[in-house]
Design a protein around this motif. Sequence first.
Motif, PDB file in Angstrom:
ATOM      1  N   VAL A   1       0.840  -1.202   0.000  1.00  0.00           N
ATOM      2  CA  VAL A   1       0.000   0.000   0.000  1.00  0.00           C
ATOM      3  C   VAL A   1       0.876   1.254   0.000  1.00  0.00           C
ATOM      4  O   VAL A   1       0.597   2.220  -0.725  1.00  0.00           O
ATOM      5  N   LEU A   2       1.949   1.245   0.782  1.00  0.00           N
ATOM      6  CA  LEU A   2       2.845   2.404   0.811  1.00  0.00           C
ATOM      7  C   LEU A   2       3.517   2.627  -0.545  1.00  0.00           C
ATOM      8  O   LEU A   2       3.664   3.773  -0.975  1.00  0.00           O
ATOM      9  N   VAL A   3       3.891   1.564  -1.219  1.00  0.00           N
ATOM     10  CA  VAL A   3       4.487   1.691  -2.559  1.00  0.00           C
ATOM     11  C   VAL A   3       3.465   2.265  -3.534  1.00  0.00           C
ATOM     12  O   VAL A   3       3.787   3.117  -4.365  1.00  0.00           O
ATOM     13  N   MET A   4       2.225   1.807  -3.437  1.00  0.00           N
ATOM     14  CA  MET A   4       1.185   2.320  -4.331  1.00  0.00           C
ATOM     15  C   MET A   4       0.901   3.794  -4.070  1.00  0.00           C
ATOM     16  O   MET A   4       0.692   4.571  -5.013  1.00  0.00           O
ATOM     17  N   ILE A   5       0.916   4.207  -2.810  1.00  0.00           N
ATOM     18  CA  ILE A   5       0.748   5.630  -2.473  1.00  0.00           C
ATOM     19  C   ILE A   5       1.903   6.429  -3.055  1.00  0.00           C
ATOM     20  O   ILE A   5       1.698   7.506  -3.644  1.00  0.00           O
ATOM     21  N   ASN A   6       3.124   5.921  -2.906  1.00  0.00           N
ATOM     22  CA  ASN A   6       4.296   6.603  -3.442  1.00  0.00           C
ATOM     23  C   ASN A   6       4.177   6.777  -4.952  1.00  0.00           C
ATOM     24  O   ASN A   6       4.404   7.866  -5.493  1.00  0.00           O
ATOM     25  N   PHE A   7       3.812   5.714  -5.654  1.00  0.00           N
ATOM     26  CA  PHE A   7       3.692   5.796  -7.108  1.00  0.00           C
ATOM     27  C   PHE A   7       2.571   6.741  -7.521  1.00  0.00           C
ATOM     28  O   PHE A   7       2.725   7.527  -8.468  1.00  0.00           O
ATOM     29  N   ALA A   8       1.429   6.693  -6.822  1.00  0.00           N
ATOM     30  CA  ALA A   8       0.307   7.570  -7.158  1.00  0.00           C
ATOM     31  C   ALA A   8       0.684   9.044  -6.991  1.00  0.00           C
ATOM     32  O   ALA A   8       0.360   9.877  -7.851  1.00  0.00           O
ATOM     33  N   LEU A   9       1.378   9.370  -5.898  1.00  0.00           N
ATOM     34  CA  LEU A   9       1.818  10.753  -5.695  1.00  0.00           C
ATOM     35  C   LEU A   9       2.810  11.172  -6.777  1.00  0.00           C
ATOM     36  O   LEU A   9       2.686  12.251  -7.362  1.00  0.00           O
ATOM     37  N   TRP A  10       3.793  10.326  -7.026  1.00  0.00           N
ATOM     38  CA  TRP A  10       4.798  10.653  -8.037  1.00  0.00           C
ATOM     39  C   TRP A  10       4.157  10.837  -9.404  1.00  0.00           C
ATOM     40  O   TRP A  10       4.395  11.836 -10.085  1.00  0.00           O
ATOM     41  N   PHE A  11       3.356   9.879  -9.824  1.00  0.00           N
ATOM     42  CA  PHE A  11       2.740   9.916 -11.144  1.00  0.00           C
ATOM     43  C   PHE A  11       1.776  11.098 -11.260  1.00  0.00           C
ATOM     44  O   PHE A  11       1.762  11.815 -12.264  1.00  0.00           O
TER      45      PHE A  11
ATOM     46  N   ILE B   1       9.331  12.996   0.743  1.00  0.00           N
ATOM     47  CA  ILE B   1       9.302  13.355   2.169  1.00  0.00           C
ATOM     48  C   ILE B   1       8.017  12.831   2.811  1.00  0.00           C
ATOM     49  O   ILE B   1       8.043  12.260   3.912  1.00  0.00           O
ATOM     50  N   VAL B   2       6.885  12.990   2.119  1.00  0.00           N
ATOM     51  CA  VAL B   2       5.604  12.499   2.646  1.00  0.00           C
ATOM     52  C   VAL B   2       5.641  10.984   2.834  1.00  0.00           C
ATOM     53  O   VAL B   2       5.218  10.459   3.871  1.00  0.00           O
ATOM     54  N   VAL B   3       6.166  10.268   1.839  1.00  0.00           N
ATOM     55  CA  VAL B   3       6.195   8.808   1.924  1.00  0.00           C
ATOM     56  C   VAL B   3       7.160   8.339   3.014  1.00  0.00           C
ATOM     57  O   VAL B   3       6.870   7.376   3.724  1.00  0.00           O
ATOM     58  N   VAL B   4       8.276   9.015   3.182  1.00  0.00           N
ATOM     59  CA  VAL B   4       9.206   8.656   4.264  1.00  0.00           C
ATOM     60  C   VAL B   4       8.521   8.825   5.617  1.00  0.00           C
ATOM     61  O   VAL B   4       8.642   7.970   6.501  1.00  0.00           O
ATOM     62  N   ILE B   5       7.759   9.892   5.789  1.00  0.00           N
ATOM     63  CA  ILE B   5       7.022  10.103   7.036  1.00  0.00           C
ATOM     64  C   ILE B   5       5.971   9.005   7.224  1.00  0.00           C
ATOM     65  O   ILE B   5       5.804   8.463   8.329  1.00  0.00           O
ATOM     66  N   LEU B   6       5.267   8.641   6.141  1.00  0.00           N
ATOM     67  CA  LEU B   6       4.278   7.560   6.231  1.00  0.00           C
ATOM     68  C   LEU B   6       4.930   6.228   6.612  1.00  0.00           C
ATOM     69  O   LEU B   6       4.384   5.469   7.408  1.00  0.00           O
ATOM     70  N   VAL B   7       6.101   5.956   6.055  1.00  0.00           N
ATOM     71  CA  VAL B   7       6.813   4.717   6.392  1.00  0.00           C
ATOM     72  C   VAL B   7       7.224   4.731   7.863  1.00  0.00           C
ATOM     73  O   VAL B   7       7.081   3.718   8.563  1.00  0.00           O
ATOM     74  N   MET B   8       7.725   5.859   8.330  1.00  0.00           N
ATOM     75  CA  MET B   8       8.115   5.959   9.736  1.00  0.00           C
ATOM     76  C   MET B   8       6.915   5.731  10.653  1.00  0.00           C
ATOM     77  O   MET B   8       7.019   5.016  11.658  1.00  0.00           O
TER      78      MET B   8
END
Length: 93
Positions: free
Chosen positions: A25-35, A68-75
């Motif tokens: 799910v975190l990878v999908m959020i990362n890709f959605a934000l990037w894309f 930065i957002v995804v790193v915070i979500l992972v943490m």
Amino acid sequence: MRKTKRFEEDARYRVANREALIGIVLVMINFALWFGFAYGLGSKPVEEYSYIWGLPAWFFYSCIASTIVVVILVMLAVKYLYKEVSFEEENEE
């Protein structure tokens, strides 16, 4: 058949599967934000780009801000959603 039943009964496998799904799910959020930022803001003609810190806004938001957002979500996920699991085998009697 015994081996499959053992995997189903072992709570470590349920925890590992749950944490793997969280990671997906975190990878999908990362890709959605990037894309979304890269192709949403970057689809205009170059003359119409706005800039942040000398970088095109689409690049800043897709590659810097979303990272930065995804790193915070992972943490947060590691702190609140992931569990510590012992790797030692439990002896069954």
